[in-house]
Motif scaffolding. Structure first.
Motif, PDB file in Angstrom:
ATOM      1  N   GLY A   2      50.178  38.772  38.758  1.00 59.23           N
ATOM      2  CA  GLY A   2      51.470  39.377  38.443  1.00 59.23           C
ATOM      3  C   GLY A   2      52.657  38.459  38.679  1.00 59.23           C
ATOM      4  O   GLY A   2      53.654  38.522  37.969  1.00 59.23           O
ATOM      5  N   GLY A   3      52.518  37.576  39.662  1.00 62.31           N
ATOM      6  CA  GLY A   3      53.625  36.692  40.015  1.00 62.31           C
ATOM      7  C   GLY A   3      54.010  35.714  38.918  1.00 62.31           C
ATOM      8  O   GLY A   3      55.166  35.297  38.842  1.00 62.31           O
ATOM      9  N   VAL A   4      53.061  35.349  38.054  1.00 63.16           N
ATOM     10  CA  VAL A   4      53.406  34.377  37.011  1.00 63.16           C
ATOM     11  C   VAL A   4      53.622  35.021  35.645  1.00 63.16           C
ATOM     12  O   VAL A   4      54.072  34.367  34.712  1.00 63.16           O
ATOM     13  CB  VAL A   4      52.352  33.256  36.861  1.00 63.16           C
ATOM     14  N   VAL A   5      53.274  36.295  35.512  1.00 63.77           N
ATOM     15  CA  VAL A   5      53.478  36.918  34.201  1.00 63.77           C
ATOM     16  C   VAL A   5      54.682  37.854  34.222  1.00 63.77           C
ATOM     17  O   VAL A   5      54.866  38.671  33.327  1.00 63.77           O
ATOM     18  CB  VAL A   5      52.220  37.685  33.719  1.00 63.77           C
ATOM     19  N   GLY A   6      55.481  37.721  35.268  1.00 66.05           N
ATOM     20  CA  GLY A   6      56.750  38.434  35.299  1.00 66.05           C
ATOM     21  C   GLY A   6      56.677  39.898  35.698  1.00 66.05           C
ATOM     22  O   GLY A   6      57.549  40.683  35.351  1.00 66.05           O
ATOM     23  N   GLN A   7      55.633  40.291  36.417  1.00 65.09           N
ATOM     24  CA  GLN A   7      55.581  41.667  36.909  1.00 65.09           C
ATOM     25  C   GLN A   7      56.434  41.798  38.168  1.00 65.09           C
ATOM     26  O   GLN A   7      56.492  40.873  38.987  1.00 65.09           O
ATOM     27  CB  GLN A   7      54.139  42.048  37.248  1.00 65.09           C
ATOM     28  N   THR A   8      57.035  42.946  38.331  1.00 62.94           N
ATOM     29  CA  THR A   8      57.788  43.181  39.564  1.00 62.94           C
ATOM     30  C   THR A   8      56.804  43.506  40.675  1.00 62.94           C
ATOM     31  O   THR A   8      55.637  43.814  40.432  1.00 62.94           O
ATOM     32  CB  THR A   8      58.735  44.386  39.407  1.00 62.94           C
ATOM     33  N   VAL A   9      57.295  43.421  41.912  1.00 64.14           N
ATOM     34  CA  VAL A   9      56.453  43.728  43.070  1.00 64.14           C
ATOM     35  C   VAL A   9      55.890  45.146  42.936  1.00 64.14           C
ATOM     36  O   VAL A   9      54.719  45.398  43.222  1.00 64.14           O
ATOM     37  CB  VAL A   9      57.276  43.583  44.377  1.00 64.14           C
ATOM     38  N   GLU A  10      56.726  46.039  42.460  1.00 62.76           N
ATOM     39  CA  GLU A  10      56.309  47.434  42.302  1.00 62.76           C
ATOM     40  C   GLU A  10      55.190  47.561  41.268  1.00 62.76           C
ATOM     41  O   GLU A  10      54.162  48.217  41.496  1.00 62.76           O
ATOM     42  CB  GLU A  10      57.523  48.279  41.898  1.00 62.76           C
TER      43      GLU A  10
ATOM     44  N   ALA B 298      46.020  37.416  45.801  1.00 63.21           N
ATOM     45  CA  ALA B 298      47.185  37.089  44.973  1.00 63.21           C
ATOM     46  C   ALA B 298      47.099  35.631  44.550  1.00 63.21           C
ATOM     47  O   ALA B 298      46.707  34.776  45.344  1.00 63.21           O
ATOM     48  CB  ALA B 298      48.470  37.335  45.751  1.00 63.21           C
ATOM     49  N   LEU B 299      47.445  35.359  43.300  1.00 59.65           N
ATOM     50  CA  LEU B 299      47.387  33.983  42.806  1.00 59.65           C
ATOM     51  C   LEU B 299      48.222  33.038  43.684  1.00 59.65           C
ATOM     52  O   LEU B 299      47.914  31.859  43.810  1.00 59.65           O
ATOM     53  CB  LEU B 299      47.875  33.924  41.351  1.00 59.65           C
ATOM     54  N   GLU B 300      49.248  33.584  44.305  1.00 59.31           N
ATOM     55  CA  GLU B 300      50.093  32.782  45.188  1.00 59.31           C
ATOM     56  C   GLU B 300      49.275  32.082  46.265  1.00 59.31           C
ATOM     57  O   GLU B 300      49.651  31.018  46.758  1.00 59.31           O
ATOM     58  CB  GLU B 300      51.148  33.665  45.869  1.00 59.31           C
ATOM     59  N   GLN B 301      48.144  32.676  46.626  1.00 55.40           N
ATOM     60  CA  GLN B 301      47.340  32.086  47.697  1.00 55.40           C
ATOM     61  C   GLN B 301      46.763  30.717  47.332  1.00 55.40           C
ATOM     62  O   GLN B 301      46.255  29.999  48.172  1.00 55.40           O
ATOM     63  CB  GLN B 301      46.216  33.056  48.099  1.00 55.40           C
ATOM     64  N   VAL B 302      46.859  30.391  46.044  1.00 54.39           N
ATOM     65  CA  VAL B 302      46.381  29.086  45.603  1.00 54.39           C
ATOM     66  C   VAL B 302      47.180  27.965  46.283  1.00 54.39           C
ATOM     67  O   VAL B 302      46.709  26.851  46.457  1.00 54.39           O
ATOM     68  CB  VAL B 302      46.456  28.982  44.053  1.00 54.39           C
ATOM     69  N   MET B 303      48.400  28.299  46.693  1.00 58.30           N
ATOM     70  CA  MET B 303      49.254  27.311  47.339  1.00 58.30           C
ATOM     71  C   MET B 303      48.695  26.879  48.701  1.00 58.30           C
ATOM     72  O   MET B 303      49.030  25.826  49.208  1.00 58.30           O
ATOM     73  CB  MET B 303      50.659  27.894  47.549  1.00 58.30           C
ATOM     74  N   ASP B 304      47.871  27.720  49.276  1.00 59.93           N
ATOM     75  CA  ASP B 304      47.350  27.430  50.619  1.00 59.93           C
ATOM     76  C   ASP B 304      45.906  26.949  50.625  1.00 59.93           C
ATOM     77  O   ASP B 304      45.271  26.906  51.677  1.00 59.93           O
ATOM     78  CB  ASP B 304      47.456  28.693  51.497  1.00 59.93           C
ATOM     79  N   LEU B 305      45.380  26.626  49.473  1.00 56.57           N
ATOM     80  CA  LEU B 305      43.972  26.201  49.440  1.00 56.57           C
ATOM     81  C   LEU B 305      43.797  24.855  50.126  1.00 56.57           C
ATOM     82  O   LEU B 305      44.698  24.027  50.130  1.00 56.57           O
ATOM     83  CB  LEU B 305      43.480  26.093  47.994  1.00 56.57           C
ATOM     84  N   PRO B 306      42.603  24.634  50.684  1.00 62.35           N
ATOM     85  CA  PRO B 306      42.315  23.322  51.269  1.00 62.35           C
ATOM     86  C   PRO B 306      41.839  22.356  50.180  1.00 62.35           C
ATOM     87  O   PRO B 306      41.356  22.779  49.134  1.00 62.35           O
ATOM     88  CB  PRO B 306      41.173  23.630  52.230  1.00 62.35           C
ATOM     89  N   SER B 307      41.938  21.074  50.446  1.00 56.43           N
ATOM     90  CA  SER B 307      41.534  20.071  49.460  1.00 56.43           C
ATOM     91  C   SER B 307      40.051  20.136  49.119  1.00 56.43           C
ATOM     92  O   SER B 307      39.624  19.627  48.093  1.00 56.43           O
ATOM     93  CB  SER B 307      41.856  18.676  49.975  1.00 56.43           C
ATOM     94  N   SER B 308      39.296  20.765  49.997  1.00 53.58           N
ATOM     95  CA  SER B 308      37.855  20.818  49.748  1.00 53.58           C
ATOM     96  C   SER B 308      37.526  21.489  48.419  1.00 53.58           C
ATOM     97  O   SER B 308      36.471  21.268  47.851  1.00 53.58           O
ATOM     98  CB  SER B 308      37.163  21.558  50.896  1.00 53.58           C
TER      99      SER B 308
ATOM    100  N   LEU C 180      55.165  29.307  43.003  1.00 56.17           N
ATOM    101  CA  LEU C 180      54.167  29.411  41.945  1.00 56.17           C
ATOM    102  C   LEU C 180      54.843  29.442  40.570  1.00 56.17           C
ATOM    103  O   LEU C 180      54.401  28.789  39.626  1.00 56.17           O
ATOM    104  CB  LEU C 180      53.331  30.676  42.146  1.00 56.17           C
ATOM    105  N   GLN C 181      55.942  30.191  40.487  1.00 60.26           N
ATOM    106  CA  GLN C 181      56.663  30.268  39.221  1.00 60.26           C
ATOM    107  C   GLN C 181      57.237  28.914  38.834  1.00 60.26           C
ATOM    108  O   GLN C 181      57.243  28.534  37.663  1.00 60.26           O
ATOM    109  CB  GLN C 181      57.787  31.311  39.322  1.00 60.26           C
ATOM    110  N   GLN C 182      57.703  28.185  39.829  1.00 61.74           N
ATOM    111  CA  GLN C 182      58.216  26.835  39.568  1.00 61.74           C
ATOM    112  C   GLN C 182      57.109  25.944  39.018  1.00 61.74           C
ATOM    113  O   GLN C 182      57.308  25.173  38.083  1.00 61.74           O
ATOM    114  CB  GLN C 182      58.725  26.221  40.867  1.00 61.74           C
TER     115      GLN C 182
END
Ligand code: ZN
Ligand code: ZN
Ligand code: ZN
Ligand code: ZN
Ligand code: ZN
Lengths: 343, 507
Positions: B112-120, B144-154, B207-209
């Motif tokens: 939802g974060g990248v396709v423009g859905q609101t939090v609601e 949440a796709l946002e969690q991709v930001m915290d993935l480890p390099s592995s 993520l949007q950036q």
């Protein structure tokens, strides 16, 4: 504000390269275009010094540019090739006459020997006569199949070592797409090859020096070089599937210009799983040409024309090949099926 | 030009008249309720049996999933993946000898974060799906796709090969199965929270950036695919799943196959569209729905009330020419209307293909693409489309020799080193290596960030990178793995004269 050429950074740019998006002046574009063809020729080792090379000349833009560039590169880089133009006269009034005139003018401009082989001398039938018998709907089968062999036969008459054809990047990409759409694994694997080795008796090796040249750049090159060509879009509409593939490719190119090369890259990196059956290439029992059937397509078509059964070569009638080979008559029922033609 | 190699349909064969009888072709008793292909009419009961059998047959034929193995079902909410979920439920409830014997879990990735859905809106979608998941009784993970930001390099680094994994050992797998059933079935799962884990707003913004830094929708979609896959694989790994089931159906795969071709992913076609995809080593992606057409699935879902949840995607509400992926999809859909065998023909092609490059499971990590983790297909070979493209790029930025009075190097067509190559030392191979350090040409100006990443990517991911305005928004795990590989390759260069064989160093 005039755009500066990204090559020499001195002159005003005259065009935007469809392939890379760079703005170039005429001279820098000519040089890049020719140099690219040269590097393709060198990298793929297309020719050996001393070879006689027949340039398949239709009078169209691809073959006109090919003839021009081959002549130029042969001199610039001392390839040591004996070049000649090879043309096929299908015998289509109006259409072929004009394009052959173009080829003849090219011959004079480039001072290259020209050989024209006609359907009439090779097969005893002109396309006009064939159209009369089979109708407009199916004649592309005939001129396509006959044309391929005609080039080979002409090449052999002229003792040519290799034929080079004007197939460009768009043609190759389009063929990749079409073979995917038809699920034709065997052709999918072969169609990106830049050259073919002799596949058998009566088949001359072929290559495509313009394989990586965009059609649009070929037109730009011809336009700025003021090359004389005849628009040889086949007068008959192409096969429906190919038409779709062509439109699709044009759309892809408009979304992402590198698409043409991207499709070719994909094609070059595909391979077939072990254990997938590939059709075995054999030779025609009558004329020796490559064929996966007992009779090659051209001989079947010819047989159909000569027996007055035009549909013979259009469908798949492998069952009848043995009969045809042994000159047996067909049953009444078989004949009836093969006679009628929708116009 | 006339087309030489066309196949011509036999116009003589008689068209088969579809049978007028409205009886089921299978039991020949009940009246037909659904027509799958021309002539194949099934009654409700037989259609269900056929549908369920197909799922089990696909798994049985491929024998990849061990009894007791933990399998993660990737459910997007679409008809196909929801149908897959219902098939797994169906399969687990069958009688003994037909019963599926793996242990499923569900993952939903909220994009939802990248396709423009609101939090609601996101919350509502998640709630709807979670209700569906709960009803299955399977453990589920909402990520949440946002969690991709915290993935480890592995995720993108060397993965242990499947043979070293305890989970692929049959006996242990069964043991694992017993354990996980006891824990997941009897105790409430902590991941079964009824809402999406808290997503910091800054993460969504970042993520949007990242997605926004891709200038074309083509690149955005490609990037999203990659990120989604990384997140899937990572979740599978950390939660102890060995397989991930994707809901791709036959129609989808036909589109995907042609899309791979048009995006320059030909080398990865077999992995992108085959039954199983082992590019991640210890985690295998499988596609058990690949034999169903979208139409069959729609019939089944409708007849047996399998619900699905609409979630928007990047190309929702765009035109046909908005991206290569979108264009290809609409092309296949339209062609399918004119030629009803289009999808099945393209789909069958996928079964006959494999990659030409070395099997990517065996390849060194440095030989794999940093983004899509496929074997690199960018070796600069003589006379290839890739080489030709590099040449064009380079020549378009080079002065023609006539102007400067430079002498044109004479060259024999037989010699293999193309003249005027960027490196003075000549030879395509040298250039290939130089390419890693700089742009197309050694002398050209260097843009360290972009070009450095480029050498670590496959042909198609390079195209995506080219469409990006900057790489600085890429998640840290990708950037730090890139830096690690670059350090390795620098080291290798420094000591190259002392190395006896290539690739012995390992990573
Ligand atoms: Zn210039
Ligand atoms: Zn024609
Ligand atoms: Zn023959
Ligand atoms: Zn029935
Ligand atoms: Zn990649």
């Amino acid at each position: 504000m005039p755009v500066l050429c990204s090559g020499c950074k001195e002159k005003r740019a005259a065009l935007k390269r469809p392939k890379t998006g760079h703005s170039l002046c005429k001279e820098c574009f000519f040089w890049a275009f020719e140099e690219e063809v040269h590097r393709t020729i060198v990298a793929a080792k297309l020719f050996k010094p001393g070879e006689t090379v027949g340039i398949a000349a239709s009078g169209g833009k691809d073959s006109t540019v090919l003839a021009h560039v081959m002549k130029l590169l042969n001199e610039r880089y001392s390839y040591g090739l004996e070049l000649m133009l090879l043309s096929v006269d299908e015998g289509i009034t109006g259409y072929r006459d004009d394009s052959l005139e173009t080829v003849k003018r090219n011959q004079q401009q480039y001072e290259l020997p020209l050989k024209i082989v006609s359907y009439e001398e090779l097969y005893g039938w002109t396309m006009d006569a064939i159209v009369k018998q089979v109708g407009l709907k199916n004649n592309c089968t005939f001129c396509g199949v006959f044309r391929r062999q005609a080039l080979d036969r002409g090449a052999i008459m002229l003792k040519v070592d290799k034929i080079c054809t004007g197939h460009n990047a768009d043609d190759v990409a389009e063929t990749v797409l079409m073979n995917v759409l038809r699920g034709d694994i065997a052709r999918l694997r072969r169609c990106t090859a830049i050259s073919t080795v002799s596949e058998g008796e009566g088949v001359v090796p072929r290559c495509k020096p313009l394989k990586y040249a965009y059609e649009k750049e070929i037109v730009l090159y011809a336009y700025f070089k003021k090359l004389d060509y005849f628009s040889t879009e086949c007068v008959y509409s192409p096969n429906a599937y190919r038409g779709h593939a062509r439109t699709f490719l044009k759309d892809l190119e408009s979304v992402r210009p590198s698409s043409i090369m991207d499709v070719i890259h994909s094609g070059e990196n595909l391979s077939v799983r072990d254990g997938v059956k590939m059709p075995v290439q054999g030779t025609c029992n009558r004329c020796g040409y490559i064929s996966s059937q007992a009779l090659c397509k051209s001989c079947v078509l010819l047989e159909g024309l000569n027996r007055g059964l035009p549909k013979l070569g259009i469908g798949k009638h492998h069952r009848l090949h043995d009969k045809l080979l042994s000159q047996q008559p067909l049953t009444e029922r078989e004949e009836r099926k093969l006679k009628s033609v929708d116009f | 030009m006339c087309q030489v190699e066309e196949d011509y349909r036999d116009g003589l064969e008689r068209v088969e008249v579809p049978s007028v009888s409205k009886k089921c072709v299978k039991c020949k008793e009940a009246s037909a309720a659904v027509v799958i292909r021309a002539g194949d009419t099934y009654c409700r009961g037989c259609f269900k049996e056929y549908f369920i059998h197909k799922f089990r047959a696909m798994l049985g034929k491929n024998r990849i999933i061990f009894p007791g193995e933990k399998v993660l079902l990737a459910v997007s909410g679409g008809p196909s993946s929801c149908s897959m979920l219902s098939q797994v439920r169906e399969g687990l409830s069958l009688n003994a000898h037909k019963k599926l014997r793996f242990s499923p879990g569900i993952i939903y990735i909220d994009e939802g974060g990248v396709v423009g859905q609101t939090v609601e809106e996101r919350r509502r979608t998640v709630a709807e799906l979670q209700a569906m998941f709960k009803a299955t009784g399977f453990p589920f993970h909402t990520v949440a796709l946002e969690q991709v930001m915290d993935l480890p390099s592995s995720v993108v680094a060397m993965a242990p090969s499947p043979s070293e994994q305890p989970a692929s050992n049959y006996k242990e797998a069964v043991g694992h199965f017993l354990q996980s059933t006891s824990s997941s079935r009897s105790t409430p799962q902590d991941e079964e929270q009824t809402s999406l884990p808290e997503v910091p707003e800054a993460h969504t913004h970042f993520l949007q950036q990242l997605i926004g830094s891709a200038k074309t929708l083509t690149a955005r979609q490609d990037l999203l695919n990659t990120l989604r896959q990384h997140l899937l694989v990572h979740t599978a790994r950390t939660e102890g799943y060995g397989k991930v089931m994707l809901g791709d159906n036959c129609t989808r795969l036909a589109v995907k196959l042609l899309t791979s071709i048009t995006l320059g992913r030909g080398a990865q076609l077999a992995q992108d569209t085959g039954f199983s995809d082992a590019r991640y080593g210890d985690i295998t992606l499988v596609r058990p729905m690949r034999d169903y057409s979208a139409k069959e699935i729609a019939y089944y879902n409708h007849m047996f009330s399998v619900a699905s949840v609409f979630t928007p995607s990047l190309d929702t509400k765009t035109t046909d020419k908005a991206s290569i992926q979108r264009l290809t999809e609409s092309f296949v859909t339209k062609l399918q209307e004119d030629f009803p065998s289009t999808v099945s023909t393209i789909y069958r092609t996928s079964e006959k293909l494999q990659t030409t490059c070395r099997s990517s499971a065996k390849a060194e990590p440095s030989d794999k693409c940093l983004l899509c983790v496929c074997a690199l297909d960018t070796a600069v070979e003589n006379a290839s489309a890739f080489q030709a493209t590099l040449t064009s790029e380079q020549l378009s930025q080079t002065k023609y020799p006539g102007a400067a009075g430079t002498e044109i190097p004479r060259q024999n067509p037989e010699s293999s080193a193309p003249s005027g190559q960027c490196c003075s030392s000549g030879g395509a191979e040298d250039c290939g290596r130089a390419e890693r350090g700089g742009g197309g040409c050694c002398s050209s100006a260097k843009e360290p960030e972009t070009t450095d990443l480029k050498s670590l990517l496959c042909y198609s991911c390079q195209l995506t990178l080219k469409d990006m305005s900057s790489v600085e928004h890429l998640p840290q795990y990708i950037l730090s793995e890139a830096q690690r590989r670059q350090r390795r390759s620098q080291m290798r260069e420094e000591i190259s004269e002392f190395l006896l064989e290539d690739g012995e160093g390992g990573d």
